[in-house]
Design a protein around this motif. Structure first.
Motif, PDB file in Angstrom:
ATOM      1  N   THR A 132       0.838  -1.200   0.000  1.00 54.84           N
ATOM      2  CA  THR A 132       0.000   0.000   0.000  1.00 54.84           C
ATOM      3  C   THR A 132       0.873   1.250   0.000  1.00 54.84           C
ATOM      4  OG1 THR A 132      -1.733  -1.153   1.219  1.00 54.84           O
ATOM      5  CG2 THR A 132      -1.823   1.248   1.192  1.00 54.84           C
ATOM      6  N   PHE A 134       0.759   5.412  -0.088  1.00 56.00           N
ATOM      7  CA  PHE A 134      -0.086   6.586   0.121  1.00 56.00           C
ATOM      8  C   PHE A 134       0.528   7.765  -0.623  1.00 56.00           C
ATOM      9  CE2 PHE A 134      -0.754   3.782   3.721  1.00 56.00           C
ATOM     10  CZ  PHE A 134      -2.148   3.720   3.779  1.00 56.00           C
ATOM     11  N   LYS A 137      -3.290   9.693  -4.152  1.00 57.69           N
ATOM     12  CA  LYS A 137      -4.365   8.735  -3.944  1.00 57.69           C
ATOM     13  C   LYS A 137      -3.729   7.399  -3.594  1.00 57.69           C
ATOM     14  CE  LYS A 137      -7.564  11.003  -7.130  1.00 57.69           C
ATOM     15  NZ  LYS A 137      -8.344  10.876  -8.386  1.00 57.69           N
ATOM     16  N   GLU A 138      -4.366   6.649  -2.756  1.00 55.49           N
ATOM     17  CA  GLU A 138      -3.810   5.376  -2.298  1.00 55.49           C
ATOM     18  C   GLU A 138      -3.858   4.333  -3.415  1.00 55.49           C
ATOM     19  OE1 GLU A 138      -5.371   1.826   0.593  1.00 55.49           O
ATOM     20  OE2 GLU A 138      -5.520   3.876   1.376  1.00 55.49           O
ATOM     21  N   LYS A 139      -2.738   3.628  -3.617  1.00 48.58           N
ATOM     22  CA  LYS A 139      -2.674   2.534  -4.579  1.00 48.58           C
ATOM     23  C   LYS A 139      -1.912   1.370  -3.957  1.00 48.58           C
ATOM     24  CE  LYS A 139      -4.825   3.944  -8.301  1.00 48.58           C
ATOM     25  NZ  LYS A 139      -5.893   3.149  -8.948  1.00 48.58           N
ATOM     26  N   ARG A 140      -2.119   0.160  -4.536  1.00 52.05           N
ATOM     27  CA  ARG A 140      -1.516  -1.015  -3.924  1.00 52.05           C
ATOM     28  C   ARG A 140      -0.974  -1.953  -5.015  1.00 52.05           C
ATOM     29  NH1 ARG A 140      -5.743  -2.798  -1.446  1.00 52.05           N
ATOM     30  NH2 ARG A 140      -5.435  -1.397   0.307  1.00 52.05           N
ATOM     31  N   ASN A 174      -0.918   4.324 -12.139  1.00 51.73           N
ATOM     32  CA  ASN A 174      -0.197   4.505 -10.875  1.00 51.73           C
ATOM     33  C   ASN A 174       0.997   5.442 -11.026  1.00 51.73           C
ATOM     34  OD1 ASN A 174      -1.972   2.732  -9.677  1.00 51.73           O
ATOM     35  ND2 ASN A 174      -0.540   1.017  -9.577  1.00 51.73           N
ATOM     36  N   ILE A 180       0.425   7.609  -7.473  1.00 56.72           N
ATOM     37  CA  ILE A 180       1.623   7.325  -6.679  1.00 56.72           C
ATOM     38  C   ILE A 180       2.873   7.418  -7.567  1.00 56.72           C
ATOM     39  CG2 ILE A 180       0.421   5.934  -4.965  1.00 56.72           C
ATOM     40  CD1 ILE A 180       1.501   3.409  -6.413  1.00 56.72           C
TER      41      ILE A 180
END
Length: 592
Positions: A132, A134, A137-140, A174, A180
């Protein structure tokens, strides 16, 4: 009988099962250390300070050196005034060449090496999943690969029923600053894969359509293609080698090698170590220029006495070579004359230069054999170990110029590059000059790999009369698609007259009419998604075709491409007083 792991059974497996298997592959087969599932970890970073600090401490660096190196690396990775490409390039320079640190004024500058390039096994390789991040915007990302705590690879995995393209597009999103993007400033490899399609890879910023596929040990079907190619590319020593010798920052685009470029360069490296020349035959459009750049960089870096001269036989190619190397950040000297070339070879610098082949020659030589004997008795005293790259060697080396170069530089290693199969009459001469093939990548292989498009030839006979009813109806339907039934009926009354007019035109008119017709009825051409090339028999004919196309709906959408460079003197003696133009006047006025 070996079961096909990429067969129909693979489609039913969920993404989680694929991810579990891939993580096990890295840990059990490739020796990576497992950092865990980092979904809930709040401070995931592309530079994991604890792992990097532990590695650098084990390498003997003190606390101050490590602190300053970490600070410089993080500053380069998070430079808010630069875009992702330039931040990534800055980070790569620190990874590749080390971080310059000075702990106290007056003390010498130390270099902190973040990666041990010479001994890959001394580095520490890690894998983490569900990382994860931060950002805006949060991406994983599904899987992240680290070397000594620095994130160098991101892998997006998909269910077998979902295209790899979805994983590529996910990584592209991403990488945007509003997601991110900062995390990708250290990333060297972007991977995407599934169990049915295998693996694709490329560098940051690469559009989906340019993503590459690895290809090695094709006969081995004992495991999933995804697993096989991950094991090939991410095996620790291969991964380190790819990062060190095969990453190219090319004027705003970061590039990784295609598989044929990698193995071509590896084969060439073996020849260079033996001071042995040869020919690299990589078909047109498959990236010979990148092979030249990467091979030249490797030679200059690994042999401090090496010098490289890149020889072409055309001025535009000479300029192109200069531009390619400069865009890749390499300083290259372009010689201005034969005397300049000899002067540069006679001194220690520059180490990299390019020249036209004819600058090795001498005009108006009556007795060529005597000329060669003279050169052999008084060769050029080039400084250093000279490697000569000859571009399009199938052209240059079939004449007398190769004998001149060999006589002038008897100690040089000659490496020929060609994208064209050697004709029988050229082959013996070329093999005599350069030696055997170093590596080949032929047209059919490139088509199969999707590197180049296949050459499709359709024999076309232009009717002297437009007598084919199907062809007439097809043209009529295309021209009247926007009309209503009444308008179409009225126009059809005149269509027969139009057919007779077209049938009376010259053959060139009919060719133009036929091509314009295809652009009206063929879906790919009609949708403005495709284009066409018409090869003319002469510059004059090309200009006449261009003029004829200006009277069709293709006006403003076509161009004449020839080697002609308009000069006023071309037509100074062409005026005849008649109301017609000579061929030279037609050509000149087409361009001016």
């Amino acid at each position: 009988m070996t079961a096909d792991p990429s067969g129909s059974g693979a489609v039913t497996k969920p993404e989680r099962a694929t991810q579990n298997r891939v993580v096990a592959l890295f840990c059990e087969q490739l020796g990576y250390r497992y950092l865990g599932n980092l979904e809930a970890k709040p401070d995931n970073s592309n530079i994991e300070a604890p792992q990097l600090t532990e590695y650098l401490s084990a390498r003997g660096y003190d606390r101050d050196q490590i602190s300053k190196a970490l600070d410089k690396l993080q500053s380069a990775a998070n430079h808010h005034g630069q875009d992702l490409y330039h931040n990534n390039k800055a980070v790569y320079q620190l990874l590749r060449y080390g971080v310059q640190t000075k702990t106290e004024a007056g003390l010498p500058t130390d270099t902190v090496y973040l990666i041990d390039w010479q001994h890959p096994e001394q580095n520490r390789f890690y894998i983490a999943e569900e990382v994860t991040v931060f950002g805006e915007k949060e991406k994983r990302p599904d899987i992240v690969l680290y070397v000594n705590g620095i994130a160098i690879g991101v892998l997006e995995l998909k269910n077998s029923r979902v295209s790899i393209g979805d994983g590529i597009r996910q990584s592209l999103v991403n990488q945007k600053a509003e997601f991110i993007g900062a995390f990708f400033s250290t990333i060297q490899f972007v991977f995407a894969g599934n169990d049915s399609e295998g693996l694709q890879y490329d560098a940051i910023g690469t559009p989906e359509k340019f993503f590459l596929q690895w290809k090695e040990d094709e006969a081995d079907n004992s495991s999933y293609k995804l697993d096989k190619y991950l094991a090939k590319m991410c095996q620790p020593s291969r991964l380190i080698e790819l990062m060190h010798d095969f990453v190219l920052f090319d004027g705003g685009d970061k590039k990784l090698p295609r598989v044929h470029q990698y193995f071509g360069i590896k084969a060439a490296q073996a020849h260079v170590r033996r001071k042995e020349g040869g020919i690299i035959w990589h078909t047109q459009g498959s990236g010979k220029s990148i092979v030249m750049v990467l091979l030249a960089k490797w030679i200059l870096e690994n042999n401090p006495h090496a010098r490289i001269a890149i020889v072409t036989d055309r001025d535009e190619l000479d300029k192109q070579i200069e531009r390619v190397f400069r865009d890749a950040g390499e300083t290259i000297y372009r010689t201005g004359s034969g005397r300049d070339l000899m002067a540069q070879l006679g001194q220690a610098a520059p180490r990299l230069l390019c020249s036209l082949a004819h600058k090795f020659g001498k005009r108006n030589v009556d007795n060529f054999d005597a000329f060669i004997e003279q050169l052999q008795s008084q060769p050029c005293h080039a400084v250093g170990e000279l490697f000569i790259f000859v571009d399009e060697c199938h052209r240059t080396q079939s004449g007398k110029l190769h004998k001149t170069m060999k006589a002038l530089l008897p100690g040089a290693v000659f490496i020929g590059f060609t994208g064209t199969p050697l004709l029988k009459k050229d082959k013996a001469t070329s093999l005599e000059v350069f030696g055997k093939y170093i590596h080949t990548y032929k047209f059919n292989e490139a088509v199969q790999d999707g590197v180049v498009l296949d050459l499709v030839y359709e024999a076309r006979d232009i009717d002297q009369r437009l007598s084919s009813q199907h062809r007439v109806d097809e043209r009529f339907a295309a021209r009247t698609r926007e009309l209503n039934d009444f308008q179409r009926a009225e126009l059809k009354k005149k269509w027969g007259t139009m057919q007779n007019v077209l049938s009376s035109k010259s053959r060139m008119d009919k060719v133009v009419t036929d091509i314009a017709g295809d652009f009206s009825v063929k879906p790919r051409l009609d949708s403005d998604m495709g284009n066409a090339i018409l090869v003319a028999s002469s510059i004059y004919e090309a200009c006449r075709y261009y003029e004829l196309f200006q009277a069709t709906e293709l006006k403003g959408k076509c161009a004449a491409v020839t080697s002609y460079n308009p000069q006023t003197r071309d037509i100074s003696t062409e005026e005849t007083g008649a109301n017609t133009e000579t061929d030279r006047q037609v050509i000149y006025h087409t361009y001016v």
